[in-house]
Design an enzyme around this catalytic site. Structure first.
Site, PDB file in Angstrom:
ATOM      1  N   SER A  97       0.785  -1.231   0.000  1.00  0.00           N
ATOM      2  CA  SER A  97       0.000   0.000   0.000  1.00  0.00           C
ATOM      3  C   SER A  97       0.817   1.282   0.000  1.00  0.00           C
ATOM      4  O   SER A  97       0.247   2.372  -0.042  1.00  0.00           O
ATOM      5  CB  SER A  97      -0.976   0.004   1.176  1.00  0.00           C
ATOM      6  OG  SER A  97      -2.057  -0.855   0.914  1.00  0.00           O
ATOM      7  N   LYS A 154       0.032   3.682  -2.786  1.00  0.00           N
ATOM      8  CA  LYS A 154      -0.970   4.747  -2.683  1.00  0.00           C
ATOM      9  C   LYS A 154      -0.312   6.127  -2.602  1.00  0.00           C
ATOM     10  O   LYS A 154      -0.920   7.133  -3.010  1.00  0.00           O
ATOM     11  CB  LYS A 154      -1.863   4.508  -1.461  1.00  0.00           C
ATOM     12  CG  LYS A 154      -2.762   3.271  -1.560  1.00  0.00           C
ATOM     13  CD  LYS A 154      -3.608   3.110  -0.319  1.00  0.00           C
ATOM     14  CE  LYS A 154      -4.580   1.954  -0.440  1.00  0.00           C
ATOM     15  NZ  LYS A 154      -3.928   0.643  -0.393  1.00  0.00           N
ATOM     16  N   SER A 167      -6.045   2.942   4.509  1.00  0.00           N
ATOM     17  CA  SER A 167      -5.516   2.164   3.381  1.00  0.00           C
ATOM     18  C   SER A 167      -6.645   1.510   2.582  1.00  0.00           C
ATOM     19  O   SER A 167      -6.679   0.292   2.393  1.00  0.00           O
ATOM     20  CB  SER A 167      -4.520   1.112   3.869  1.00  0.00           C
ATOM     21  OG  SER A 167      -3.605   0.780   2.855  1.00  0.00           O
TER      22      SER A 167
END
Length: 455
Positions: free
Chosen positions: A32, A35, A291
């Site tokens: 993640s 991101k 997330s």
């Protein structure tokens, strides 16, 4: 960590000094932490105040309170029509009011979802087949309701040994195969589920125990809830809308359908109402702090649509690379298969992540809104329970990354001297417990928070 690998970079944002470097140029799976990349490029190209619109449209006439045809919902990629802060219910209530104001008490046609802003590749490249049933792997579309997850509810049967009672939110596109049992009170719950690859069937298995007596007069009801990724986001959206309209007294004669299933959709449609999402700065806060994968993968396609008119991962990736070239950040340090980092095909270097962090920090347009999206250590989101009772608590603003045998933590903090650091710590290919890797990473971050050039 003998079998694993670390990549770590620490930069002083005040003077540009590199305080620590380990495998800084090695490509690593970021999970993640991808991101960070998606958000930086999207915010730069689209702006922090960007909103995503959804419209109700029709080409039919209204006669005596009846819409003599179909009602269309045109999606603009809004991921926020969900249960967070009750926004989904509020939007549907707003639309019901608008239809009533237009004199519509009955729809003598279908509810049609127009999802053509994005392509129909709803799943990311490199997503593993064995987690596609879970909510964190929900498919992406231009129309999205409740983050494209359906509620799976399991309740015990009347007696131990009987099948449990299983239900799934309407519109999921999945047929239930109930392989559950009811267990005796006090025994562990073992409910799990899997999605078949050869057909849209959700197999639910395991046991749910009978409730313990709550009082002499009766028993408590035990409900086990899970979130299941739906098959077709568009159908799920329009089915939810149809249900909401019917519940508010607007009759709908036709089915809820995807525009792709029509041979000749109406072209000249007029708008009944247009609803806009919260601005990107608010959407990004949810995406980063908890997330939320769907938000990130939506944002990548929306970026492609905004820049090139093509709502695809490939167009979004091209837009990201264009931003990197403009910023003079080495694009060879990025392999991007999706926007969320759920893909095993994603790679970045720790040097690349800290370069992005440094670039966003240096830009007065981006510094404050970008940093505000990161979770504060020991306080919120994915790090609410980490780094407590250290100098990093309430100080470090971080983005976590977590998939099997991989962990990452990147962000900003201030040292004991008040210097601002950008850092990226990525661990790959380990076989020790992930909690141990998190402990090592947190110890590194605590060390940075304690750092002082002049003790």
């Amino acid at each position: 960590m003998d079998h694993g690998q670390w990549a770590v970079v620490v930069r002083d944002l005040g003077n540009g000094q590199r305080l620590y470097d380990r495998n800084s140029g090695k490509l690593m799976v970021p999970a993640s932490n991808m991101k960070i990349v998606t958000l930086a490029a999207a915010a730069n190209s689209m702006g922090w105040n960007t909103r995503f619109a959804t419209t109700l449209e029709t080409a039919a006439q209204v006669e005596a309170g009846v819409l003599r045809g179909d009602l269309y919902v045109r999606g603009g990629g809004d991921p926020t029509i969900n249960t967070r802060n009750g926004r989904g219910a509020a939007v549907f209530a707003e639309w019901t009011t608008a239809l009533s104001a237009a004199g519509i008490r009955k729809i003598d046609g279908r509810i049609i979802g127009d999802d053509n802003l994005f392509d129909d590749e709803a799943l990311g490249a490199g997503w593993a087949w064995d987690y596609l049933q879970y909510g964190y792997a929900a498919p992406v579309g231009a129309l999205q309701y409740n983050e494209d997850v359906a509620d799976l509810i399991v309740t015990p049967g009347p007696v131990a040994g009987a099948p449990a009672v299983v239900s799934l939110s309407p519109g999921s596109g999945l047929t239930l195969s109930n392989k559950t049992t009811t267990a005796a009170a006090g025994t562990p719950e073992t409910i799990d589920y899997r999605r078949r690859l050869d057909r849209p069937v959700l197999e639910v298995f395991g046991a749910v125990p009978l409730p313990a007596p709550a009082n002499p007069e009766g028993t408590a009801t035990r409900i086990t809830g899970r979130q299941v990724a739906v098959v077709n986001p568009t159908v799920y959206f329009v089915q939810a809308l149809k249900n909401a309209l019917v519940a508010q007294g607007i009759e709908v004669a036709g089915d809820a359908v995807d525009i792709d299933d029509l041979s000749a959709p109406a072209i000249d449609r007029r708008t009944i109402i247009r609803s806009e999402s919260p601005p990107l700065r608010e959407i990004a806060g949810v995406m980063m702090k908890v997330s939320q994968n769907l938000y990130a993968d939506t944002l990548l396609k929306a970026l492609g649509a905004a820049v090139s008119g093509t709502g695809t991962v490939a167009a979004g990736r091209d837009a990201v690379l264009a931003v990197l070239r403009d910023w003079k950040i080495d694009e060879r340090s990025l392999v991007m298969a999706d926007g969320s980092g759920l893909s095993r095909y994603d790679y970045v270097t720790a040097d690349f992540i800290t370069a992005l962090l440094e670039r966003m920090y240096a830009d007065p347009r981006h510094r404050d809104p970008f940093m505000a999206t990161f979770a504060v250590a020991g306080r919120e989101g994915t790090v609410a329970t980490r780094l407590r009772k250290t100098r990093a608590e309430g100080n470090a603003r971080v983005k976590t990354g977590s998939i099997s045998n991989m962990r990452a933590l990147s962000g900003y903090l201030q040292t004991r001297d008040g210097e601002t650091l950008a850092f990226s710590v990525i661990a790959n290919d380990f076989i020790i417990p992930a909690a141990t890797v998190n402990w090592i990473t947190d110890l590194a971050v605590e060390t940075l928070a304690n750092f002082a050039r002049h003790p």
